[in-house]
Each structure stands twice: as C-alpha cells, then as structure tokens.
Scaffold this active site. Structure first.
Site, PDB file in Angstrom:
ATOM      1  N   HIS A 159       0.828  -1.218   0.000  1.00 15.55           N
ATOM      2  CA  HIS A 159       0.000   0.000   0.000  1.00 15.55           C
ATOM      3  C   HIS A 159       0.859   1.264   0.000  1.00 15.55           C
ATOM      4  CE1 HIS A 159      -4.210  -1.416   0.291  1.00 15.55           C
ATOM      5  NE2 HIS A 159      -3.638  -2.509   0.764  1.00 15.55           N
ATOM      6  N   ASP A 194       2.873   1.761  -3.242  1.00 22.00           N
ATOM      7  CA  ASP A 194       3.250   2.031  -4.645  1.00 22.00           C
ATOM      8  C   ASP A 194       2.414   3.172  -5.213  1.00 22.00           C
ATOM      9  OD1 ASP A 194       0.895   0.465  -4.770  1.00 22.00           O
ATOM     10  OD2 ASP A 194       1.525  -0.593  -6.591  1.00 22.00           O
ATOM     11  N   ASP A 198       2.419  -4.118  -9.759  1.00 21.83           N
ATOM     12  CA  ASP A 198       2.094  -5.429 -10.321  1.00 21.83           C
ATOM     13  C   ASP A 198       2.546  -5.520 -11.770  1.00 21.83           C
ATOM     14  OD1 ASP A 198       0.865  -5.441  -7.900  1.00 21.83           O
ATOM     15  OD2 ASP A 198      -1.168  -5.359  -8.681  1.00 21.83           O
ATOM     16  N   GLY A 244      -4.521 -12.027  -4.290  1.00 28.71           N
ATOM     17  CA  GLY A 244      -3.454 -11.048  -4.053  1.00 28.71           C
ATOM     18  C   GLY A 244      -2.180 -11.408  -4.790  1.00 28.71           C
TER      19      GLY A 244
HETATM   20  C1  GLA Z   1      -2.983  -4.117  -5.181  1.00 24.31           C
HETATM   21  C2  GLA Z   1      -2.558  -3.097  -6.248  1.00 24.31           C
HETATM   22  C3  GLA Z   1      -1.068  -2.762  -6.119  1.00 24.31           C
HETATM   23  C4  GLA Z   1      -0.716  -2.372  -4.682  1.00 24.31           C
HETATM   24  C5  GLA Z   1      -1.248  -3.413  -3.710  1.00 24.31           C
HETATM   25  C6  GLA Z   1      -1.023  -3.022  -2.268  1.00 24.31           C
HETATM   26  O1  GLA Z   1      -2.380  -5.341  -5.422  1.00 24.31           O
HETATM   27  O2  GLA Z   1      -2.824  -3.603  -7.516  1.00 24.31           O
HETATM   28  O3  GLA Z   1      -0.731  -1.742  -7.029  1.00 24.31           O
HETATM   29  O4  GLA Z   1      -1.223  -1.100  -4.399  1.00 24.31           O
HETATM   30  O5  GLA Z   1      -2.628  -3.649  -3.901  1.00 24.31           O
HETATM   31  O6  GLA Z   1       0.332  -2.905  -2.010  1.00 24.31           O
END
Ligand code: GLA
Length: 377
Positions: A17, A19, A154, A107
C-alpha cells in the site's frame, strides 16, 4: 493457435500500500502464469475463451470501448484493448485461448497478469513491440477501466522481474532493479482461503486508504511521499504524525512512511543476507497493515501467527489484503516443518484446502518481457 504469451503472477515481499504513493516496493514474479495462446485475425473481432467456468467472450475492437457488466471478466479483455487502442489505435483482433494456474482473487496479481497478457497478444498480433517504459506508461491506468487504479507495482513485476531476484521497483522516475535473493532463502505463498474480490466493497476500502494517505501528505505540506520520506531521513515518523488530527490520516501516514523505511532496510538485509532482520521487517509490516491501515482480516492474522509459531522467520499479508494470501519467509532447512506446521495449525479444519493451489513454494521467476522470445515477430 500460433503464439503464446505467458505472464507470471507476483508476490510482494515488502512495500504494501505504498506504490500508489510513488514509493519503492519489493515484489518478485512467481512461477505461476496466465497463459494466452492466440492467432491474429484479419478483422477487428476479439474472441477469447477461458478454460474452466468463465466461458467464451467476443466483441469488436473499436476506438472507444464501453465496459461490459460490472464484475464480468470480459472487462479485462476490454481494458487491454482500450488501453492498447488509445495509444496505438485499434488494430486486428485475435482468437485467444486462456489458461491459468494462478489462483484468482488471492493477491497474486492474476487480474493484472490477464490484462498484461491480453495487451501483449494484441500488440504482437499487430506487430508492435513497445519497450518496458512505454508499457508502464499505459498499463496501470488501463486497469481503471475495471474500476481499480492500483499503483504500478504489479505491472512492473510481471513484465520485467528476473529469475532468482526480487525487484526493487521505484516510481518517479520508473525503474526496476533486480536484487539477487540469497540461495537459501525461501518464500511460501499461503492462501488464507478467504477470497478478496477486486470489486465492490474491497475497491472502496482500497481507495479509502489511498485517499487518507494522500490527505495526510497534503496536510503536512509535501508534494510527494518521496520528498516526505527523504525529509524524515530515517527518523521515526511519530513526531510528524502528531500534527495530524484525523486518526485515519495519521494511521495511513504512519503506515506509509514506516513501510517505506522498511523497504529500504529490507533491501540492505537481502544484499547482506541478514535473514533474521529481514523476517522481523516482514512481521512489522504485517502489524502495521493490521493495526494502522486495517487491511488485514482475522483469517490472515491467524495464518500469519500460525506461520510464525511454525518457525517462519517472518510472515505478512501480501497484496491489497482483506483476504487472499500471506507471504511466509524462512530458510531452506526449515521449509518442510513450516509447511507441516501450517497444515496442522491453520489448514487442518478448513474445507477445500488443496496444497498445490493454496500452499505454494514461490520460485523467483522471469517477467514476460525477459523470457518470452517474442513469438509473433
Ligand atoms: C494491489 C494493487 C497494487 C498495490 C497493492 C497493495 O495489489 O494492484 O498496485 O497497491 O494492492 O500494495
């Protein structure tokens, strides 16, 4: 089918949380993939079928695409076409067949992998070979089409990670530095079996965290979190936090700044091979996500506790949270004991536990741009 694009999932080791606030993160790509085989068409039709329960979808690739019904996986196909089309123009469509061994809603970036895979198929069908930076300029925004605008972690991780390495991904400007993972370090991805759908309630919760963090930064008078973290220069953010009256903003600020400091320390630990300290940072990250940002859930907390009780050096929720997976860290010698410990302490009583899908030894893998030899060229 003529061509294949295989996009890996990713697991975030640390830097959660943050990026979307432009701060560096440390994920790695894993050896599970969304695989799309495709054949270019001569017209503008995009046709895709997915093995399993998702079935077949098709639509015409036009200059402006609307969303399909909310929650429909066709939106990922449309997001890819819209994103590529907005930058290079709509081109010829494809017949595509999709397979995946990446658990969805866990996730592990299965939806990003699908979006990236479809975008690359459309680009290759039209003989366009963009560079990493060009893809990074369009793909994260592309996901807004399906309702979530995460950060760029990601996309960067699944595109350009390197085998055997974690990826230190920085934004402003965008860069990815491979950090070799010490040979004896192991990461398990353990599913809580609580799924975390990227829609509805979870989307609102995610956006609320982002808004609180941004509001805190603005109130403190900084243009970016990068500036703010540089200003802190490694000091405890607690004192600055006292200037924030709103508890949600204060907690978001404390999470974001402390997590950024943990990422920096974690990279040093990985480079030095300090497994004990690296593990401690993972535990601190989980505590901050649980208590300050409040993105954990009872199942994830139990899973993380079970991992630590089973001898893990560290464990934390990974990805957006609210369910999904934990990443569990140990050295090679301890991995089997931890797997057994997790089964005994956590999975034993959970119906539907399937070890190959829910308890994965994560192999640090190449991103799609690294190992895929560009089959459409
Ligand atoms: C999701 C979002 C990422 C990042 C995570 C938390 O996976 O796609 O960009 O913000 O949550 O770190």
């Amino acid at each position: 089918m003529d061509h294949l694009v295989a996009v890996p999932g990713r697991v975030n080791l640390i830097g959660e949380h943050i990026d979307y606030h432009g701060l560096p993160v440390l994920p790695m790509a894993i050896g599970r993939h969304v695989r799309v085989s495709f054949r270019p068409r001569t017209d503008r039709l995009i046709r895709a079928s997915s093995v399993g329960p998702f079935g077949h979808r098709e639509f015409e690739w036009t200059a402006h695409l609307d969303c399909a019904m909310s929650g429909d996986w066709e939106n990922y196909l449309r997001a890819a076409a819209q994103t590529v089309g907005a930058r290079w123009g709509a081109g010829v469509g494809i017949d595509a067949s999709i397979e995946s061994d990446l658990p969805p809603a866990a996730g592990l970036s299965s939806s990003t992998a699908l979006l990236v895979a479809m975008a690359l198929c459309l680009l290759r069908a039209n003989r366009i070979e963009p560079r990493f930076e060009e893809l990074m300029a369009i793909l994260p925004d592309g996901e807004q089409f399906v309702g979530t605008r995460g950060g760029g972690m990601d996309h960067a991780a699944v595109l350009a990670s390197r085998r055997g390495c974690a990826s230190l991904i920085a934004f402003e400007p965008m860069s990815l530095r491979p950090i070799p993972i010490p040979r004896e370090w192991e990461f398990l991805v353990a599913h809580s079996l609580e799924t975390s759908e990227k829609s509805g309630q979870r989307r609102q919760e995610y956006n609320a965290r982002r808004t609180a963090g941004t509001a805190a930064r603005e109130r403190l008078g900084f243009r970016s979190y990068r500036e703010l973290v540089e200003h802190l220069a490694g000091d405890d953010p607690g004192e600055m936090a006292q200037r924030l009256d709103d508890p949600l903003e204060r907690d978001a600020f404390l999470h974001v700044t402390s997590e950024a400091q943990r990422v920096e320390a974690a990279v040093c630990d990985m480079e030095r091979g300090d497994a004990v300290h690296f593990g401690r940072l993972l535990n601190e990250s989980h505590a901050s996500l649980r208590d300050r940002l409040r993105v954990s859930c009872p199942a994830l907390d139990r899973l993380v506790d079970a991992a630590c009780e089973s001898g893990a050096l560290g464990a934390r929720l990974t990805g957006a949270g609210f369910g999904g997976c934990a990443v569990v860290f140990c050295e090679h010698d301890g991995i089997e004991d931890i797997e057994h410990g997790l089964i005994e302490r956590y999975y034993q009583d959970i119906a539907g536990f399937d070890p190959p899908r829910h308890l994965i030894r994560a192999e640090p893998s190449d991103g799609v741009l690294i190992h895929d030899p560009n089959p459409a060229a």
